[in-house]
Write a protein that holds these residues in place. Structure first.
Motif, PDB file in Angstrom:
ATOM      1  N   SER A 100      -1.192  -7.213  -8.034  1.00 18.73           N
ATOM      2  CA  SER A 100      -1.497  -7.051  -6.613  1.00 18.73           C
ATOM      3  C   SER A 100      -1.460  -8.401  -5.883  1.00 18.73           C
ATOM      4  CB  SER A 100      -2.849  -6.354  -6.462  1.00 18.73           C
ATOM      5  OG  SER A 100      -3.053  -5.897  -5.139  1.00 18.73           O
ATOM      6  N   PRO A 125       1.381  -5.340  -3.485  1.00 29.33           N
ATOM      7  CA  PRO A 125       0.798  -4.702  -2.292  1.00 29.33           C
ATOM      8  C   PRO A 125       1.730  -4.848  -1.089  1.00 29.33           C
ATOM      9  CG  PRO A 125      -0.204  -6.856  -2.627  1.00 29.33           C
ATOM     10  CD  PRO A 125       0.792  -6.660  -3.753  1.00 29.33           C
ATOM     11  N   PRO A 128      -1.272  -3.328   3.442  1.00 28.17           N
ATOM     12  CA  PRO A 128      -2.672  -2.995   3.212  1.00 28.17           C
ATOM     13  C   PRO A 128      -2.847  -1.475   3.171  1.00 28.17           C
ATOM     14  CG  PRO A 128      -2.439  -4.608   4.984  1.00 28.17           C
ATOM     15  CD  PRO A 128      -1.070  -4.073   4.693  1.00 28.17           C
ATOM     16  N   ALA A 129      -3.890  -1.027   2.513  1.00 29.45           N
ATOM     17  CA  ALA A 129      -4.185   0.409   2.453  1.00 29.45           C
ATOM     18  C   ALA A 129      -4.390   0.961   3.857  1.00 29.45           C
ATOM     19  CB  ALA A 129      -5.425   0.661   1.604  1.00 29.45           C
ATOM     20  N   LEU A 157      -1.098   1.180  -1.592  1.00 30.46           N
ATOM     21  CA  LEU A 157      -0.704  -0.096  -1.000  1.00 30.46           C
ATOM     22  C   LEU A 157       0.806  -0.327  -1.091  1.00 30.46           C
ATOM     23  CD1 LEU A 157      -3.817  -0.427  -1.635  1.00 30.46           C
ATOM     24  CD2 LEU A 157      -3.374  -2.875  -1.705  1.00 30.46           C
ATOM     25  N   SER A 158       1.530   0.727  -1.457  1.00 31.64           N
ATOM     26  CA  SER A 158       2.984   0.609  -1.527  1.00 31.64           C
ATOM     27  C   SER A 158       3.596   1.995  -1.413  1.00 31.64           C
ATOM     28  CB  SER A 158       3.423  -0.060  -2.832  1.00 31.64           C
ATOM     29  OG  SER A 158       4.833  -0.225  -2.867  1.00 31.64           O
ATOM     30  N   HIS A 183      -2.816   2.466  -7.532  1.00 30.52           N
ATOM     31  CA  HIS A 183      -2.691   1.007  -7.453  1.00 30.52           C
ATOM     32  C   HIS A 183      -3.148   0.316  -8.740  1.00 30.52           C
ATOM     33  CE1 HIS A 183      -2.079  -2.724  -5.337  1.00 30.52           C
ATOM     34  NE2 HIS A 183      -3.325  -3.115  -5.547  1.00 30.52           N
TER      35      HIS A 183
END
Length: 218
Positions: A100, A125, A128-129, A157-158, A183
């Protein structure tokens, strides 16, 4: 055998854990909410070391101080670069790896021109979430070293559609998907496998990719 080392940087020293192996070194950075002794980092370190690579983990300055909130990016990069410089004295070539945030810091160093053999990004990442509009992608095309992205298909996050658009097509990128992984590469029971099995997939993917970089007798 894991050796504890003290690594100097501009604000003092940080602790590292060194597993000595081959001439190809893997510098493994932890994520924002962990440190180098977190179970996820230890599992990656031990798995890569078992494959014969020299692996170094380290604490960033804020985790060395016992803090929870990451330092500003410039300070994170200064620490990461100092550890990289130290590690270069121990091995012939270095692969930047990280979970991350730690992987993201590695990509900035590579984009700035640090000479590395490759990068392994565990759960990069991309955003951001909950904020897919804030993409961390603009520097990635500047990286010339080969990159392995190991991504969970449920990573908050992706987002996979964004990854497929902005990262997967880059010429230096190899992608390994961990089906149903979040994640942290945790999977649901419906996936038909355990979290430990998913973690083994992650390590095996990294080991296989490193074998192509290392070459014989590395």
């Amino acid at each position: 055998m894991i050796q504890t080392v003290e690594i100097p940087w501009r604000e003092g020293t940080v602790t590292g854990r060194l597993a000595e192996g081959g001439r190809l070194g893997v510098l493994l950075a932890h994520g924002a909410g962990t440190n180098q002794d977190h179970a996820s980092i230890v599992a990656l370190r031990d798995g890569l070391a078992a494959a014969g690579h020299t692996v170094l983990t380290f604490n960033y300055g804020y985790t060395e101080r016992g803090g929870k909130r990451p330092d500003p990016q410039a300070r994170l990069l200064a620490c990461h670069r100092a550890v990289l410089d130290w590690f270069r004295q121990q091995v012939e070539r270095v692969v930047l790896a990280g979970r991350s945030m730690g992987g993201r810091m590695g990509t900035y160093l590579a984009a700035e021109g640090e000479d590395v053999a490759g990068l392994i990004l565990f759960s990069y990442p991309l955003h951001p979430a909950g904020k897919p509009e804030k993409l961390r992608k603009d520097h990635l095309p500047d990286i010339v070293a080969p990159m392995l992205f190991i991504v969970g298909t449920r990573d908050a996050l992706s987002r996979m559609d964004l990854y497929d658009r902005w990262v997967r097509p880059l010429p230096a990128v190899t992608t390994i998907e961990i089906d149903d992984g979040d994640h942290s590469f945790r999977v649901r029971k419906a996936s038909g496998r355990s979290n430990d099995e998913a973690q083994s997939e992650v390590i095996a993917a990294a080991v296989d990719w490193l074998a192509g970089l290392a070459g014989p007798d590395a």
